[in-house]
Design a protein around this motif. Structure first.
Motif, PDB file in Angstrom:
ATOM      1  N   ASN A   7       0.832  -1.195   0.000  1.00 38.52           N
ATOM      2  CA  ASN A   7       0.000   0.000   0.000  1.00 38.52           C
ATOM      3  C   ASN A   7       0.869   1.247   0.000  1.00 38.52           C
ATOM      4  OD1 ASN A   7      -2.768  -0.962   0.176  1.00 38.52           O
ATOM      5  ND2 ASN A   7      -2.131  -1.837   2.117  1.00 38.52           N
ATOM      6  N   PRO A   8       0.441   2.284  -0.708  1.00 38.33           N
ATOM      7  CA  PRO A   8      -0.651   2.244  -1.675  1.00 38.33           C
ATOM      8  C   PRO A   8      -0.181   1.594  -2.973  1.00 38.33           C
ATOM      9  CG  PRO A   8       0.386   4.391  -1.713  1.00 38.33           C
ATOM     10  CD  PRO A   8       1.100   3.607  -0.638  1.00 38.33           C
ATOM     11  N   VAL A  19       8.706  10.155   1.448  1.00 42.01           N
ATOM     12  CA  VAL A  19       7.580   9.267   1.190  1.00 42.01           C
ATOM     13  C   VAL A  19       7.888   7.901   1.786  1.00 42.01           C
ATOM     14  CG1 VAL A  19       8.465   8.515  -1.062  1.00 42.01           C
ATOM     15  CG2 VAL A  19       6.012   8.458  -0.613  1.00 42.01           C
ATOM     16  N   THR A  20       6.830   7.233   2.246  1.00 45.74           N
ATOM     17  CA  THR A  20       6.954   5.880   2.818  1.00 45.74           C
ATOM     18  C   THR A  20       6.031   4.933   2.091  1.00 45.74           C
ATOM     19  OG1 THR A  20       7.602   6.665   5.017  1.00 45.74           O
ATOM     20  CG2 THR A  20       6.623   4.469   4.870  1.00 45.74           C
ATOM     21  N   LEU A  21       6.584   3.819   1.693  1.00 46.22           N
ATOM     22  CA  LEU A  21       5.806   2.749   1.064  1.00 46.22           C
ATOM     23  C   LEU A  21       5.716   1.595   2.052  1.00 46.22           C
ATOM     24  CD1 LEU A  21       7.399   2.815  -2.509  1.00 46.22           C
ATOM     25  CD2 LEU A  21       5.622   4.283  -1.547  1.00 46.22           C
ATOM     26  N   SER A  22       4.576   0.911   2.012  1.00 42.99           N
ATOM     27  CA  SER A  22       4.290  -0.111   3.008  1.00 42.99           C
ATOM     28  C   SER A  22       4.151  -1.490   2.374  1.00 42.99           C
ATOM     29  CB  SER A  22       2.993   0.248   3.737  1.00 42.99           C
ATOM     30  OG  SER A  22       2.547  -0.808   4.538  1.00 42.99           O
ATOM     31  N   CYS A  23       4.597  -2.495   3.112  1.00 42.49           N
ATOM     32  CA  CYS A  23       4.446  -3.887   2.696  1.00 42.49           C
ATOM     33  C   CYS A  23       4.068  -4.712   3.909  1.00 42.49           C
ATOM     34  CB  CYS A  23       5.746  -4.401   2.094  1.00 42.49           C
ATOM     35  SG  CYS A  23       5.708  -6.154   1.628  1.00 42.49           S
ATOM     36  N   SER A  72       5.547  -9.113  10.196  1.00 38.77           N
ATOM     37  CA  SER A  72       4.556  -8.939   9.139  1.00 38.77           C
ATOM     38  C   SER A  72       4.760  -7.697   8.279  1.00 38.77           C
ATOM     39  CB  SER A  72       3.155  -8.881   9.751  1.00 38.77           C
ATOM     40  OG  SER A  72       2.868 -10.064  10.459  1.00 38.77           O
ATOM     41  N   PHE A  73       5.392  -6.680   8.823  1.00 37.95           N
ATOM     42  CA  PHE A  73       5.441  -5.394   8.121  1.00 37.95           C
ATOM     43  C   PHE A  73       6.869  -4.986   7.784  1.00 37.95           C
ATOM     44  CE2 PHE A  73       1.177  -3.655   8.131  1.00 37.95           C
ATOM     45  CZ  PHE A  73       0.532  -4.445   9.068  1.00 37.95           C
TER      46      PHE A  73
END
Lengths: 114, 114
Positions: A7-8, A19-23, A72-73
Protein backbone atom coordinates in the motif's frame (compact mmCIF):
# COMPACT_ATOMS: atom_id res chain seq x y z
CA UNK A 1 -5.26 -16.55 1.12
CA UNK A 2 -1.77 -15.93 2.39
CA UNK A 3 -0.24 -13.08 0.48
CA UNK A 4 2.01 -10.05 0.18
CA UNK A 5 0.19 -6.73 0.30
CA UNK A 6 1.55 -3.36 -0.74
CA UNK A 7 0.00 0.00 0.00
CA UNK A 8 -0.65 2.24 -1.67
CA UNK A 9 -0.68 0.82 -5.20
CA UNK A 10 0.00 4.27 -6.65
CA UNK A 11 1.83 7.07 -4.87
CA UNK A 12 2.54 10.57 -6.09
CA UNK A 13 5.05 12.70 -4.21
CA UNK A 14 6.82 15.95 -4.83
CA UNK A 15 10.50 16.32 -5.53
CA UNK A 16 12.32 16.25 -2.18
CA UNK A 17 9.26 15.36 -0.11
CA UNK A 18 9.76 12.23 2.02
CA UNK A 19 7.58 9.27 1.19
CA UNK A 20 6.95 5.88 2.82
CA UNK A 21 5.81 2.75 1.06
CA UNK A 22 4.29 -0.11 3.01
CA UNK A 23 4.45 -3.89 2.70
CA UNK A 24 2.76 -6.52 4.80
CA UNK A 25 2.67 -10.29 4.58
CA UNK A 26 0.49 -13.05 5.95
CA UNK A 27 2.93 -15.81 4.98
CA UNK A 28 4.96 -15.55 8.19
CA UNK A 29 8.14 -15.56 6.14
CA UNK A 30 11.48 -14.71 7.69
CA UNK A 31 12.86 -12.70 4.80
CA UNK A 32 11.46 -9.53 3.25
CA UNK A 33 12.95 -7.80 0.21
CA UNK A 34 12.55 -4.43 -1.49
CA UNK A 35 13.17 -4.06 -5.21
CA UNK A 36 13.13 -1.07 -7.51
CA UNK A 37 11.93 -1.68 -11.06
CA UNK A 38 12.19 1.01 -13.70
CA UNK A 39 10.33 0.90 -16.96
CA UNK A 40 11.24 -2.05 -19.20
CA UNK A 41 13.94 -3.22 -16.79
CA UNK A 42 14.36 -6.15 -14.45
CA UNK A 43 13.84 -5.58 -10.73
CA UNK A 44 16.89 -4.32 -8.81
CA UNK A 45 17.35 -5.40 -5.21
CA UNK A 46 17.68 -2.49 -2.79
CA UNK A 47 17.93 -4.38 0.52
CA UNK A 48 16.45 -7.19 2.54
CA UNK A 49 15.67 -8.16 6.10
CA UNK A 50 16.43 -11.60 7.42
CA UNK A 51 14.26 -11.53 10.49
CA UNK A 52 15.49 -8.29 12.12
CA UNK A 53 18.87 -8.34 10.41
CA UNK A 54 19.08 -5.59 7.78
CA UNK A 55 21.14 -6.24 4.65
CA UNK A 56 21.83 -3.33 2.33
CA UNK A 57 23.01 -3.74 -1.26
CA UNK A 58 26.30 -1.97 -1.88
CA UNK A 59 24.91 0.27 -4.59
CA UNK A 60 21.69 1.30 -2.87
CA UNK A 61 21.68 5.09 -2.38
CA UNK A 62 21.59 6.45 1.18
CA UNK A 63 18.35 8.16 0.23
CA UNK A 64 16.63 4.80 0.63
CA UNK A 65 15.99 3.42 4.10
CA UNK A 66 13.91 0.59 5.47
CA UNK A 67 12.24 -0.46 8.69
CA UNK A 68 10.83 -3.78 9.80
CA UNK A 69 9.00 -3.28 13.10
CA UNK A 70 7.71 -6.86 13.21
CA UNK A 71 7.58 -10.03 11.13
CA UNK A 72 4.56 -8.94 9.14
CA UNK A 73 5.44 -5.39 8.12
CA UNK A 74 8.26 -3.73 6.25
CA UNK A 75 8.53 -0.11 5.13
CA UNK A 76 10.54 1.64 2.45
CA UNK A 77 11.40 5.26 3.21
CA UNK A 78 12.69 7.58 0.53
CA UNK A 79 14.05 10.59 2.35
CA UNK A 80 14.33 13.04 -0.54
CA UNK A 81 12.85 11.63 -3.72
CA UNK A 82 14.36 12.75 -6.99
CA UNK A 83 12.89 12.45 -10.46
CA UNK A 84 15.11 9.42 -11.02
CA UNK A 85 13.39 7.57 -8.17
CA UNK A 86 10.15 7.30 -10.09
CA UNK A 87 9.66 3.56 -10.50
CA UNK A 88 7.68 0.52 -9.44
CA UNK A 89 8.69 -0.65 -5.98
CA UNK A 90 8.20 -4.33 -5.31
CA UNK A 91 8.16 -6.06 -1.97
CA UNK A 92 8.88 -9.78 -1.81
CA UNK A 93 9.14 -12.42 0.89
CA UNK A 94 10.70 -15.84 1.22
CA UNK A 95 10.46 -18.45 3.92
CA UNK A 96 14.20 -18.48 4.42
CA UNK A 97 17.39 -17.50 2.67
CA UNK A 98 19.07 -19.98 0.40
CA UNK A 99 19.26 -20.91 -3.24
CA UNK A 100 16.11 -22.97 -3.43
CA UNK A 101 13.64 -20.68 -1.69
CA UNK A 102 11.39 -18.86 -4.09
CA UNK A 103 10.32 -15.31 -3.48
CA UNK A 104 6.71 -14.22 -3.35
CA UNK A 105 6.05 -10.76 -4.73
CA UNK A 106 3.47 -8.17 -3.88
CA UNK A 107 1.61 -6.22 -6.59
CA UNK A 108 3.97 -3.26 -6.30
CA UNK A 109 3.64 0.45 -5.65
CA UNK A 110 4.13 2.75 -8.60
CA UNK A 111 5.82 5.93 -7.44
CA UNK A 112 5.55 9.16 -9.41
CA UNK A 113 7.73 12.13 -8.50
CA UNK A 114 6.54 15.55 -9.65
CA UNK B 1 29.53 -15.27 -10.70
CA UNK B 2 26.20 -16.37 -12.00
CA UNK B 3 24.45 -14.65 -14.88
CA UNK B 4 21.34 -15.11 -16.96
CA UNK B 5 20.77 -14.25 -20.61
CA UNK B 6 17.35 -14.19 -22.18
CA UNK B 7 17.96 -14.53 -25.85
CA UNK B 8 14.90 -12.65 -27.09
CA UNK B 9 13.68 -9.29 -25.82
CA UNK B 10 10.36 -9.74 -27.57
CA UNK B 11 8.47 -12.80 -28.84
CA UNK B 12 5.22 -12.68 -30.78
CA UNK B 13 2.99 -15.72 -31.33
CA UNK B 14 -0.54 -16.37 -32.50
CA UNK B 15 -3.14 -17.68 -30.09
CA UNK B 16 -3.13 -21.46 -30.04
CA UNK B 17 0.46 -21.82 -31.27
CA UNK B 18 3.43 -22.96 -29.16
CA UNK B 19 5.47 -20.62 -27.03
CA UNK B 20 9.25 -20.82 -26.61
CA UNK B 21 11.12 -18.33 -24.44
CA UNK B 22 14.84 -18.94 -24.34
CA UNK B 23 17.15 -18.60 -21.37
CA UNK B 24 20.81 -19.44 -20.89
CA UNK B 25 22.58 -19.25 -17.57
CA UNK B 26 26.14 -19.18 -16.37
CA UNK B 27 26.97 -20.84 -13.08
CA UNK B 28 29.89 -22.65 -11.54
CA UNK B 29 27.63 -25.07 -9.73
CA UNK B 30 24.17 -26.54 -10.08
CA UNK B 31 21.94 -23.51 -9.65
CA UNK B 32 18.35 -22.97 -8.68
CA UNK B 33 16.47 -21.50 -11.61
CA UNK B 34 13.10 -19.81 -11.78
CA UNK B 35 10.72 -18.35 -14.31
CA UNK B 36 8.56 -15.44 -13.19
CA UNK B 37 5.79 -13.70 -15.13
CA UNK B 38 4.79 -10.07 -14.76
CA UNK B 39 1.58 -8.69 -16.20
CA UNK B 40 1.39 -4.91 -16.77
CA UNK B 41 1.46 -2.93 -13.53
CA UNK B 42 1.49 -6.08 -11.45
CA UNK B 43 4.00 -7.88 -9.27
CA UNK B 44 5.93 -10.96 -10.30
CA UNK B 45 4.33 -14.37 -10.12
CA UNK B 46 6.33 -17.58 -9.93
CA UNK B 47 5.64 -19.87 -12.88
CA UNK B 48 8.02 -22.67 -11.96
CA UNK B 49 11.34 -23.47 -10.35
CA UNK B 50 14.18 -25.96 -10.77
CA UNK B 51 16.17 -27.04 -7.74
CA UNK B 52 18.19 -30.08 -8.89
CA UNK B 53 15.35 -32.55 -8.88
CA UNK B 54 13.61 -33.55 -12.12
CA UNK B 55 15.06 -31.74 -15.13
CA UNK B 56 11.63 -31.23 -16.71
CA UNK B 57 9.71 -28.87 -14.50
CA UNK B 58 5.98 -28.28 -14.83
CA UNK B 59 4.56 -25.00 -13.72
CA UNK B 60 1.28 -23.17 -13.58
CA UNK B 61 -0.95 -22.29 -16.52
CA UNK B 62 0.46 -25.07 -18.72
CA UNK B 63 4.05 -23.80 -18.78
CA UNK B 64 7.03 -26.06 -18.40
CA UNK B 65 10.81 -25.72 -18.62
CA UNK B 66 13.64 -28.15 -19.13
CA UNK B 67 16.97 -27.81 -17.38
CA UNK B 68 19.78 -28.84 -19.74
CA UNK B 69 23.13 -28.73 -18.01
CA UNK B 70 25.11 -29.56 -21.15
CA UNK B 71 23.60 -26.58 -22.92
CA UNK B 72 23.34 -24.37 -19.79
CA UNK B 73 19.77 -23.63 -20.83
CA UNK B 74 16.42 -23.38 -19.10
CA UNK B 75 13.94 -22.60 -21.87
CA UNK B 76 10.27 -22.00 -21.07
CA UNK B 77 7.61 -23.60 -23.26
CA UNK B 78 3.87 -23.88 -23.56
CA UNK B 79 2.09 -25.98 -26.19
CA UNK B 80 -0.69 -23.52 -26.94
CA UNK B 81 -0.62 -19.79 -26.25
CA UNK B 82 -3.59 -17.99 -24.77
CA UNK B 83 -4.31 -14.28 -24.98
CA UNK B 84 -3.89 -14.03 -21.21
CA UNK B 85 -0.27 -15.20 -21.54
CA UNK B 86 0.76 -11.82 -22.93
CA UNK B 87 3.16 -10.45 -20.33
CA UNK B 88 6.83 -9.97 -19.42
CA UNK B 89 8.73 -13.11 -18.49
CA UNK B 90 11.90 -13.20 -16.40
CA UNK B 91 14.35 -16.06 -16.16
CA UNK B 92 16.07 -15.92 -12.79
CA UNK B 93 18.98 -17.72 -11.12
CA UNK B 94 19.57 -17.80 -7.39
CA UNK B 95 23.06 -16.66 -6.51
CA UNK B 96 25.34 -19.18 -4.87
CA UNK B 97 26.03 -18.57 -1.20
CA UNK B 98 24.35 -15.17 -1.29
CA UNK B 99 21.34 -15.96 0.80
CA UNK B 100 18.93 -16.44 -2.03
CA UNK B 101 19.77 -13.25 -3.91
CA UNK B 102 18.15 -13.41 -7.34
CA UNK B 103 19.92 -12.64 -10.59
CA UNK B 104 17.38 -11.58 -13.22
CA UNK B 105 17.55 -11.90 -16.96
CA UNK B 106 16.65 -8.86 -19.00
CA UNK B 107 13.12 -10.08 -19.59
CA UNK B 108 11.18 -11.25 -22.65
CA UNK B 109 7.97 -9.56 -23.63
CA UNK B 110 5.48 -12.06 -25.01
CA UNK B 111 2.77 -10.80 -27.34
CA UNK B 112 -0.14 -13.04 -28.36
CA UNK B 113 -2.06 -12.22 -31.51
CA UNK B 114 -5.67 -13.28 -31.97
Amino acid sequence: DAMVIQNPRYQVTQFGKPVTLSCSQTLNHNVMYWYQQKSSQAPKLLFHYYDKDFNNEADTPDNFQSRRPNTSFCFLDIRSPGLGDAAMYLCATSRDRGDSYEQYFGPGTRLTVT
Amino acid sequence: AQSVTQLDSHVSVSEGTPVLLRCNYSSSYSPSLFWYVQHPNKGLQLLLKYTSAATLVKGINGFEAEFKKSETSFHLTKPSAHMSDAAEYFCVVSEENQGGKLIFGQGTELSVKP
